[in-house]
Each structure stands twice: as C-alpha cells, then as structure tokens.
Design an enzyme around this catalytic site. Structure first.
Site, PDB file in Angstrom:
ATOM      1  N   ASP A  61       2.224   5.637   0.226  1.00 36.78           N
ATOM      2  CA  ASP A  61       1.223   6.021   1.209  1.00 36.78           C
ATOM      3  C   ASP A  61       1.192   7.543   1.327  1.00 36.78           C
ATOM      4  O   ASP A  61       1.995   8.144   2.040  1.00 36.78           O
ATOM      5  CB  ASP A  61       1.533   5.386   2.568  1.00 36.78           C
ATOM      6  N   HIS A  78       0.538  12.142   7.508  1.00 34.87           N
ATOM      7  CA  HIS A  78       1.990  12.065   7.618  1.00 34.87           C
ATOM      8  C   HIS A  78       2.709  13.249   6.968  1.00 34.87           C
ATOM      9  O   HIS A  78       3.942  13.261   6.926  1.00 34.87           O
ATOM     10  CB  HIS A  78       2.473  10.758   6.989  1.00 34.87           C
ATOM     11  N   ILE A 136       2.686  12.525  11.872  1.00 40.02           N
ATOM     12  CA  ILE A 136       3.358  11.382  12.485  1.00 40.02           C
ATOM     13  C   ILE A 136       4.018  10.521  11.405  1.00 40.02           C
ATOM     14  O   ILE A 136       3.708  10.639  10.215  1.00 40.02           O
ATOM     15  CB  ILE A 136       2.387  10.522  13.314  1.00 40.02           C
ATOM     16  N   GLY A 174       3.460   3.965  10.320  1.00 39.96           N
ATOM     17  CA  GLY A 174       3.809   2.781  11.088  1.00 39.96           C
ATOM     18  C   GLY A 174       4.683   1.827  10.298  1.00 39.96           C
ATOM     19  O   GLY A 174       5.611   1.205  10.834  1.00 39.96           O
TER      20      GLY A 174
END
Length: 284
Positions: free
Chosen positions: A183, A188, A203, A206
């Site tokens: 990803d 991120h 961030i 998830g």
C-alpha cells in the site's frame, strides 16, 4: 457520479497472487513483530520453523478490478471501513493463489454509501480454498438512491474489565515499513499530502493497526501458533499516527470466540466491533 446498485453480485478475477518467504517477513516487521517473534520474522533460526501471520491475507485477498464494478465515485471520498479475514488452512511461507472478489452488498447511507466485498483465494494447483477476506468501503457523497440502509451494528463491549489487555507501541517509521507490503498511498508517507487530507502528518495504515491487533490475538488466544487463529473482523473507527501506543482489550466469549477493541493512550477507540475465532484446544 453514481454507484450502480445492480452491481451487487458482480465478480472480478480470478487474479493470480504469489508470495515468498521474504514477503511474509516484511509484513511481520511492518505490523510490529520483532526479536521475540522469530518464527514470523526470520526464516533460518535453528529449531524454529517459519510461520506466516494469520492477518497476512489482507494484503493478498482482494482483486482491485472489483472497484471498476462499483459505478462512478470520488476516490478521494473512499474510506476503508471494515475488514475481516478467515483462514481455511495455515498459509505456507510461499505459494500462489487465485483470488476472486465479489460485491456482496451495497447500502445507501443517505449522503454516503457502504460497499461490502468478499474475496476467496484458492490454491493455484489444487483449487483448495486457502482463505477468505471481507472488506467494507464507506464512500462519501455516493448515497441517496433510495436503497437499503443496511443492518444496525449489534456489537457492544462487555460490561466488565477485559480478560486481557495487550499493549504494543508503534514506531515513528511504522508506516514506512508497512507500505513495503504493497500500500503505497502517500497519505501514509508524504507530509504535504497528509496535510492536504486534513492530518497533521502521515497516518498509519488501518490494516497495519489490524495487523498489530491480530498479533495480540494470536499470542494471547492461540499460543502464538498461526494455525490456531481462524479469523477476525473489525471496524476502523479512528486514525492512528505512527508512534502511537495501541492497547488491545480482549474478552473471551465462549469456547473459541472472543471480542476485542483497540484504543490509544487517550482512550480513543481505533478498532471496534472486534470478533475473533480461534482453536482453544490447539486442534485444527
């Protein structure tokens, strides 16, 4: 732009997905495993057979082609809302599977929509089912066609102290490690991109938080044996910043079942609606 409610039942794939021993190790490091989990972070430790973390299928188990079947929507308003994984057999350290993904449901939330997908991966050579994954995506601005709103959540944390609480710190560079599993969303990693998205800095993925949580369940409920963790499901509730500390609260709920949630130091719940299935007696 509009979603296509008639797309429920549409499939994408099969897509061929392969992995090697190194990929499993990189994933394990990305979700925080380290020197005390050598079965997952090395492949040549004397007397230790390499295993694959049971949450690893979440990076393998969806055919991206399924998004083309949703209809039209604004990608900037798509948020990963829920994730589940079901292990039908322990994953080998290298292999190849064929993944087929299906649109399971599409719910009208008024100003938004929730699209649920399900994937099944079968062994390329034998056709034997290996794992299943379930994902749900919240898409802002995509509702309003008058469809079913979907079921109400029934999950509730038990009214008692957790039977177990596992605490894991994440590292400031955690997202940079995790992105090596596939990803590469700049949300991120790129500070400027993250600020444009409304965050003070990049961030954590998830699914990285999901992986940290899976490690806690694996070691607490399944004795660290990958073959004993059958599956887990959770809802993403709030973002995590790299460097945050995660606390995983676990309630056993009958033989081979548990409920869980993951929260930060300030009490913010970041994963909720957690359910886990495991082999309590070690039998598979």
């Amino acid at each position: 732009m509009a979603l296509d409610p008639d797309a429920v039942g549409a499939e994408s794939g099969p897509r061929r997905v392969t992995w090697q021993s190194k990929d499993c190790i990189v994933y394990a490091l990305g979700v925080g495993a380290g020197v005390d989990e050598l079965a997952y972070t090395t492949d040549n430790t004397k007397g230790v057979e390499q295993q694959v973390l049971p949450t690893y299928p979440v990076v393998l188990g969806i055919d991206p082609g399924i998004f083309k079947r949703f209809g039209t929507f604004d990608w900037a308003k798509l948020v990963h809302a829920e994730q589940g994984v079901e292990l039908l057999r322990p994953l080998p350290t290298q292999g190849a599977v064929l993944v087929t993904t299906r649109i399971v449901d599409m719910f009208d939330k008024g100003k938004a929509a929730l699209v649920v997908t399900g994937s099944e991966a079968v062994d390329e050579d034998t056709g034997e089912p290996m794992f299943r994954t379930r994902s749900a995506f919240f898409i802002g601005g995509a509702g309003g066609w008058g469809g079913d709103r979907g079921p109400s959540a029934t999950w509730q944390a038990p009214d008692r102290v957790p039977d177990h609480t596992v605490t894991y710190p994440t590292r400031p560079e955690q997202a940079l490690l995790y992105r090596l599993s596939g990803d590469r969303n700049p949300l991120h990693s790129d500070p400027a991109f993250a600020r444009r998205a409304g965050f003070e800095r990049p961030i954590l993925h998830g699914l990285c938080t999901f992986g940290f949580t899976g490690r806690a369940l694996l070691h607490t409920l399944a004795g660290g044996e990958a073959g004993r963790l059958r599956g887990m499901d959770a809802r993403f509730a709030a973002p995590v910043l790299p460097g945050d500390t995660l606390h995983i609260d676990i309630w056993t709920d009958g033989a081979g079942e548990a409920l869980f949630r993951t929260r930060k130091d300030d009490g913010t719940v970041v994963l909720t609606n957690g359910r886990c299935r495991f082999d309590a007696d070690g039998a598979r």
